[in-house]
Design an enzyme around this catalytic site. Structure first.
Site, PDB file in Angstrom:
ATOM      1  N   TRP A 144       0.890  -1.164   0.000  1.00 28.08           N
ATOM      2  CA  TRP A 144       0.000   0.000   0.000  1.00 28.08           C
ATOM      3  C   TRP A 144       0.930   1.216   0.000  1.00 28.08           C
ATOM      4  O   TRP A 144       1.772   1.345   0.904  1.00 28.08           O
ATOM      5  CB  TRP A 144      -0.851  -0.067   1.262  1.00 28.08           C
ATOM      6  CG  TRP A 144      -1.817   1.037   1.486  1.00 28.08           C
ATOM      7  CD1 TRP A 144      -2.774   1.502   0.636  1.00 28.08           C
ATOM      8  CD2 TRP A 144      -1.944   1.813   2.698  1.00 28.08           C
ATOM      9  NE1 TRP A 144      -3.491   2.502   1.231  1.00 28.08           N
ATOM     10  CE2 TRP A 144      -3.002   2.715   2.497  1.00 28.08           C
ATOM     11  CE3 TRP A 144      -1.279   1.829   3.914  1.00 28.08           C
ATOM     12  CZ2 TRP A 144      -3.401   3.624   3.468  1.00 28.08           C
ATOM     13  CZ3 TRP A 144      -1.673   2.726   4.891  1.00 28.08           C
ATOM     14  CH2 TRP A 144      -2.722   3.614   4.665  1.00 28.08           C
ATOM     15  N   ASP A 225      -0.142  -4.571   9.940  1.00 27.91           N
ATOM     16  CA  ASP A 225      -1.188  -3.690   9.454  1.00 27.91           C
ATOM     17  C   ASP A 225      -2.365  -4.578   9.061  1.00 27.91           C
ATOM     18  O   ASP A 225      -2.249  -5.413   8.155  1.00 27.91           O
ATOM     19  CB  ASP A 225      -0.685  -2.888   8.248  1.00 27.91           C
ATOM     20  CG  ASP A 225      -1.722  -1.888   7.783  1.00 27.91           C
ATOM     21  OD1 ASP A 225      -2.763  -1.753   8.449  1.00 27.91           O
ATOM     22  OD2 ASP A 225      -1.505  -1.241   6.742  1.00 27.91           O
ATOM     23  N   LYS A 261     -13.001  -1.187   5.954  1.00 32.74           N
ATOM     24  CA  LYS A 261     -13.507  -2.151   4.967  1.00 32.74           C
ATOM     25  C   LYS A 261     -14.475  -3.142   5.598  1.00 32.74           C
ATOM     26  O   LYS A 261     -15.527  -3.420   5.049  1.00 32.74           O
ATOM     27  CB  LYS A 261     -12.355  -2.936   4.335  1.00 32.74           C
ATOM     28  CG  LYS A 261     -11.082  -2.157   4.138  1.00 32.74           C
ATOM     29  CD  LYS A 261     -11.086  -1.337   2.878  1.00 32.74           C
ATOM     30  CE  LYS A 261      -9.910  -0.364   2.919  1.00 32.74           C
ATOM     31  NZ  LYS A 261      -9.551   0.227   1.675  1.00 32.74           N
TER      32      LYS A 261
HETATM   33  C1  LIG Z   1      -2.826  -2.133   3.684  1.00 34.24           C
HETATM   34  C2  LIG Z   1      -3.667  -1.005   4.136  1.00 34.24           C
HETATM   35  N1  LIG Z   1      -3.418  -0.449   5.317  1.00 34.24           N
HETATM   36  C3  LIG Z   1      -4.149   0.561   5.791  1.00 34.24           C
HETATM   37  C4  LIG Z   1      -5.195   1.074   5.067  1.00 34.24           C
HETATM   38  C5  LIG Z   1      -5.908   2.190   5.727  1.00 34.24           C
HETATM   39  O1  LIG Z   1      -7.166   2.461   5.421  1.00 34.24           O
HETATM   40  P1  LIG Z   1      -8.057   3.408   6.324  1.00 34.24           P
HETATM   41  O2  LIG Z   1      -7.185   4.520   6.819  1.00 34.24           O
HETATM   42  O3  LIG Z   1      -9.110   3.875   5.412  1.00 34.24           O
HETATM   43  O4  LIG Z   1      -8.539   2.559   7.442  1.00 34.24           O
HETATM   44  C6  LIG Z   1      -5.481   0.551   3.797  1.00 34.24           C
HETATM   45  C7  LIG Z   1      -6.544   1.106   2.952  1.00 34.24           C
HETATM   46  O5  LIG Z   1      -6.628   0.970   1.785  1.00 34.24           O
HETATM   47  C8  LIG Z   1      -4.702  -0.528   3.336  1.00 34.24           C
HETATM   48  O6  LIG Z   1      -4.941  -1.109   2.161  1.00 34.24           O
END
Ligand SMILES: Cc1ncc(COP(=O)(O)O)c(C=O)c1O
Length: 419
Positions: A144, A225, A261
């Protein structure tokens, strides 16, 4: 004070160069501006239902009603660490209700601004409390993209470990192990707990065990993560296997957890950062000290986290009836994504599209790393109005019964004509 000499450090706005735009947000704007009625959005990492619409989980609707009917609701500040009942439920969700670390009170949890905020809070803690020169932070390649950005922003030096074999479109276990074996002791290793973004390939349970063994031997620090718990297999506990295994092995662990999600609470920004101390006589005092420092970091950045989304999550997580309804919602989402993987593969097979497409069904979670090249991605956008990341990643949730055949035809066309 006298005028500063030319060598005085100063903030110089004129010297600041323009930063590049966020590619995914630019893609969203381009998609919205496209007037074609055939356009397909496979860029954004958000679940879409069979009508390509955002899905409010039925269980989230129920929790929202409960909040709205409660006459004692108000908009007061919540504690610096967030809603206590949310934090404890989030902890149990990721670590398991009978986690030894929870029983031994060696976990501290902070509600954060979704998963990104959790990664950031953990990164900030590490940047503040590691000696200089700082340890390296190893991030999977690819990952990411915001991982690099977040750790870089707090001044931690980023390195990468191989993760994906382009030739087989599978997990590069040997490549990752080689880097873990040679990484300097004390390095921080960012690990996707499940449903790796962007590749959709995860280590098997046995591979996770090997990874843990090497990390233990080389004294590496796991920073998990977890943005997709429940989205990979459809089952919450299976998707937290890696995290729970590392904790059982006695690691100290940092965890960033997102409810964007799995509860569909994207814009509500609901997440948590957990620190788990390793077992030992000083585990509780380490945990307490870390919690006290996290309080200062959190207070200086956001003061206290937002209330509404955390209340929704907390209601769902703490009510056994709603929790089991949520488990069904998770199966609805992961099941539809799996079905779309299968449909896409079948369409490509039917068209005899050059290449092998097994990876579409073998990959897991919201994304598929298609193997399409940047030129093919561009052609898909310009000729076919299909929007996807330049890396060839598609959000499979953007496919549905009405557009999957169209997308397959588009892929077939560009694969035959464009390198
Ligand atoms: C690997 C990963 N970490 C963290 C996030 C963080 O998402 P959010 O800040 O919307 O919870 C995402 C979102 O796409 C992700 O794919």
């Amino acid at each position: 004070m006298n005028g500063a000499s030319d060598s005085t450090p100063r903030f110089n706005p004129k010297g600041i160069p323009a930063a590049p735009k966020d590619p995914l947000y630019s893609l969203v704007s381009a998609y919205e501006a496209d007037e074609s009625d055939q356009k397909v959005d496979l860029g954004v990492g958000a679940y879409r239902d069979e009508n390509a619409q955002p899905w409010i989980l039925p269980v989230v609707r129920k929790a929202t009603e409960i909040i709205n009917q409660d006459t004692k609701q108000n908009h007061e500040y919540i504690p610096i660490a967030g809603l206590p009942e949310f934090n404890s439920a989030a902890q149990s969700l990721i670590l398991g209700v009978d986690s030894i670390a929870i029983k031994e009170k060696r976990v501290c949890s902070f509600q954060t601004i979704s998963g990104t905020g959790a990664v950031h809070l953990g990164a900030l803690l590490m940047a503040k409390f590691t000696p200089r020169p700082s340890p390296f932070v190893f991030i999977s390649s690819p990952s990411w993209p915001i991982h690099d950005q977040v750790f870089d922003t707090v001044g931690l030096p980023v390195r990468h470990y191989p993760y994906f074999r382009k030739d087989t479109k599978t997990f590069d276990f040997d490549g990752m192990m080689d880097v873990l074996k040679s990484a300097p002791k004390g390095s921080i290793i960012v690990l996707h707990a499940c449903a790796h973004n962007p590749t959709g390939v995860d280590p098997t349970d046995d591979e996770w065990k090997e990874i843990a063994k090497v990390m233990q031997a080389n004294e590496l620090f796991p920073f998990f993560d977890c943005a997709y718990q429940g989205f990979a297999t459809g089952y919450l506990s299976q998707d937290s296997f890696a995290v729970r295994y590392f904790v059982q092995q006695g690691f100290q662990v940092a965890i960033a957890q997102s409810f964007a999600k799995n509860l569909g609470l994207y814009g509500q920004r609901v997440g948590a950062f957990h620190f788990v101390a390793g077992p030992g006589a000083d585990a509780q005092s380490i945990t307490d000290n870390i919690a006290s420092q996290l309080s200062i970091l959190q207070r200086s950045e956001i003061s206290s986290p937002p209330i509404f989304g955390a209340k929704i999550a907390s209601i769902v997580l703490n009510d056994p009836q709603l929790f089991s309804e949520w488990e069904k919602d998770l199966l609805t989402m992961s099941g539809r994504i799996k079905k779309m993987r299968k449909c896409l593969k079948e369409e490509l097979d039917r068209l005899h599209t050059p290449g092998t497409w097994d990876h579409i069904v073998n990959q897991i979670g919201m994304f598929s790393f298609t193997g399409l090249t940047p030129s093919q991605v561009l052609e898909l956008r310009e000729k076919w109005h299909v929007y996807m990341a330049e890396t060839g990643r598609i959000s499979v949730a953007g496919l549905n019964d009405r557009n999957v055949a169209y997308f397959a035809r588009a892929v077939d066309d560009v694969v035959r004509r464009v390198l």
